[in-house]
Design a protein around this motif. Structure first.
Motif, PDB file in Angstrom:
ATOM      1  N   VAL A  50       0.864  -1.183   0.000  1.00  0.00           N
ATOM      2  CA  VAL A  50       0.000   0.000   0.000  1.00  0.00           C
ATOM      3  C   VAL A  50       0.900   1.232   0.000  1.00  0.00           C
ATOM      4  N   ILE A  51       0.798   2.050  -1.032  1.00  0.00           N
ATOM      5  CA  ILE A  51       1.611   3.264  -1.162  1.00  0.00           C
ATOM      6  C   ILE A  51       0.679   4.396  -1.577  1.00  0.00           C
ATOM      7  N   GLU A  52       0.475   5.352  -0.692  1.00  0.00           N
ATOM      8  CA  GLU A  52      -0.452   6.451  -0.950  1.00  0.00           C
ATOM      9  C   GLU A  52       0.182   7.767  -0.520  1.00  0.00           C
ATOM     10  N   GLY A  57      -2.432  19.628   4.917  1.00  0.00           N
ATOM     11  CA  GLY A  57      -2.103  21.030   5.084  1.00  0.00           C
ATOM     12  C   GLY A  57      -1.258  21.509   3.917  1.00  0.00           C
ATOM     13  N   ASN A  58      -0.145  22.181   4.221  1.00  0.00           N
ATOM     14  CA  ASN A  58       0.739  22.654   3.153  1.00  0.00           C
ATOM     15  C   ASN A  58       1.866  21.659   2.877  1.00  0.00           C
ATOM     16  N   ARG A  59       1.668  20.416   3.317  1.00  0.00           N
ATOM     17  CA  ARG A  59       2.628  19.337   3.061  1.00  0.00           C
ATOM     18  C   ARG A  59       1.865  18.119   2.551  1.00  0.00           C
ATOM     19  N   SER A  60       2.575  17.026   2.377  1.00  0.00           N
ATOM     20  CA  SER A  60       1.939  15.788   1.917  1.00  0.00           C
ATOM     21  C   SER A  60       2.307  14.654   2.866  1.00  0.00           C
ATOM     22  N   ALA A  61       1.382  13.707   3.015  1.00  0.00           N
ATOM     23  CA  ALA A  61       1.607  12.542   3.870  1.00  0.00           C
ATOM     24  C   ALA A  61       1.699  11.292   3.006  1.00  0.00           C
ATOM     25  N   LEU A  62       2.814  10.582   3.142  1.00  0.00           N
ATOM     26  CA  LEU A  62       2.995   9.309   2.451  1.00  0.00           C
ATOM     27  C   LEU A  62       2.684   8.186   3.427  1.00  0.00           C
ATOM     28  N   HIS A  63       1.747   7.323   3.063  1.00  0.00           N
ATOM     29  CA  HIS A  63       1.410   6.149   3.867  1.00  0.00           C
ATOM     30  C   HIS A  63       1.892   4.911   3.130  1.00  0.00           C
ATOM     31  N   PHE A  64       2.508   4.003   3.894  1.00  0.00           N
ATOM     32  CA  PHE A  64       3.085   2.799   3.303  1.00  0.00           C
ATOM     33  C   PHE A  64       2.803   1.620   4.230  1.00  0.00           C
ATOM     34  N   ALA A  65       2.409   0.496   3.653  1.00  0.00           N
ATOM     35  CA  ALA A  65       2.211  -0.733   4.427  1.00  0.00           C
ATOM     36  C   ALA A  65       2.639  -1.924   3.590  1.00  0.00           C
ATOM     37  N   TYR A  66       3.406  -2.826   4.217  1.00  0.00           N
ATOM     38  CA  TYR A  66       3.875  -4.019   3.505  1.00  0.00           C
ATOM     39  C   TYR A  66       4.500  -4.969   4.517  1.00  0.00           C
ATOM     40  N   ASP A  75      14.931   1.623   0.029  1.00  0.00           N
ATOM     41  CA  ASP A  75      14.265   1.942  -1.237  1.00  0.00           C
ATOM     42  C   ASP A  75      13.378   3.175  -1.110  1.00  0.00           C
ATOM     43  N   ILE A  76      12.575   3.241  -0.047  1.00  0.00           N
ATOM     44  CA  ILE A  76      11.645   4.362   0.115  1.00  0.00           C
ATOM     45  C   ILE A  76      12.399   5.675   0.239  1.00  0.00           C
ATOM     46  N   ASP A 121       2.030  11.018  -7.777  1.00  0.00           N
ATOM     47  CA  ASP A 121       1.830   9.787  -8.544  1.00  0.00           C
ATOM     48  C   ASP A 121       3.163   9.192  -8.979  1.00  0.00           C
ATOM     49  N   ASN A 122       4.075  10.040  -9.456  1.00  0.00           N
ATOM     50  CA  ASN A 122       5.387   9.552  -9.897  1.00  0.00           C
ATOM     51  C   ASN A 122       6.185   8.966  -8.741  1.00  0.00           C
ATOM     52  N   THR A 123       6.084   9.593  -7.566  1.00  0.00           N
ATOM     53  CA  THR A 123       6.807   9.100  -6.395  1.00  0.00           C
ATOM     54  C   THR A 123       6.285   7.730  -5.974  1.00  0.00           C
ATOM     55  N   CYS A 124       4.964   7.583  -5.920  1.00  0.00           N
ATOM     56  CA  CYS A 124       4.369   6.285  -5.565  1.00  0.00           C
ATOM     57  C   CYS A 124       4.782   5.211  -6.567  1.00  0.00           C
ATOM     58  N   ARG A 125       4.752   5.561  -7.846  1.00  0.00           N
ATOM     59  CA  ARG A 125       5.121   4.598  -8.887  1.00  0.00           C
ATOM     60  C   ARG A 125       6.590   4.206  -8.760  1.00  0.00           C
ATOM     61  N   ALA A 126       7.460   5.180  -8.472  1.00  0.00           N
ATOM     62  CA  ALA A 126       8.894   4.893  -8.346  1.00  0.00           C
ATOM     63  C   ALA A 126       9.171   3.995  -7.139  1.00  0.00           C
TER      64      ALA A 126
END
Length: 241
Positions: A50-52, A57-66, A75-76, A121-126
């Motif tokens: 799971v990569i989202e 706010g004025n930033r982004s949150a990356l959620h990862f589960a595996y 890698d991340i 999207d590009n970051t999640c794909r990478a």
């Protein structure tokens, strides 16, 4: 436990939480426990990491589960460095019993702003491609950073945490580009599994406390832990290769 939950959900959450270190239920909010349970269910349904990335706010949150493995964080963080993202906070909760899942939340920005939809999207794909071995993280990073350069003023310390009852490795170094990747790459080289992490960035220094399991998901004896801490320090001061 969060009020208003169905009895079946409460029982499922209790069973789910048994795979984590004993401090998990005491110190981790019910909201995060439920979020991790939802991510675990999503992982169970899709059989894929799971990569989202979502605005926060004025930033982004990356959620990862595996399923937790020693190379995951290398890698991340390598992908995040390759995309020039700034890391503001790190939350990581890993299970110490089967199925050994890990749940990561990273708050990131690019140029002081939340990621555009395309960059997200590009970051999640990478990240997904890196996990599959189709994205050469080191090759991408070598264009931006000198991976042979060591970190500045590195300090390491190993101890067994008296509250969490887990082996812990403290790593502190001067801030510099690629720092997180270099630390996590060194963790991978030592074949260590991170099951919890604390991050503090203050006055030009980054401090990471990583709670660890050793090779084959084993506890690390104290004598070996001190050797690992010394080896990590030498590895980080001397560069990756």
């Amino acid at each position: 436990m969060a009020a208003g939950l169905k009895t079946a959900t409460v029982e499922l959450l209790k069973r789910f939480n048994r795979a984590f270190p004993q401090f998990y239920e005491q110190f981790v909010s019910s909201e995060i426990q439920l979020q991790n349970l939802r991510l675990a269910y999503q992982l169970y349904k899709t059989k894929k990491a799971v990569i989202e990335i979502k605005p926060e706010g004025n930033r982004s949150a990356l959620h990862f589960a595996y399923r937790n493995q020693s190379f995951l964080l290398s890698d991340i963080f390598g992908v995040l460095a390759a995309y020039g993202l700034t890391i503001h906070s790190l939350s990581l909760y890993g299970q110490i019993n089967p199925p050994m899942l890990v749940f990561v939340k990273l708050v990131v920005s690019r140029g002081g702003k939340a990621l555009s939809e395309k960059t997200a999207d590009n970051t999640c794909r990478a990240i997904r491609e890196a996990l599959a071995g189709r994205y050469e993280v080191e090759e991408m990073l070598s264009v931006e950073f000198n991976l042979n350069a060591g970190l500045e003023k590195v300090e390491t310390e190993f101890y067994v945490d008296p509250v969490f009852h887990l082996p812990a490795l403290l790593i502190e170094a001067d801030n510099q580009p690629g720092l997180f990747y270099k630390v996590m790459y060194a963790i991978w080289q030592e074949d260590l599994l991170v099951v919890n992490a604390n991050l503090l960035v203050w006055r030009g220094r980054t401090r990471l406390i990583l709670y660890l399991l050793g090779p084959n998901e084993s506890l690390i004896p104290e004598y070996l832990g001190h050797k690992i801490a010394d080896g990590m320090r030498e590895r980080l001061l001397g560069g990756l290769y």
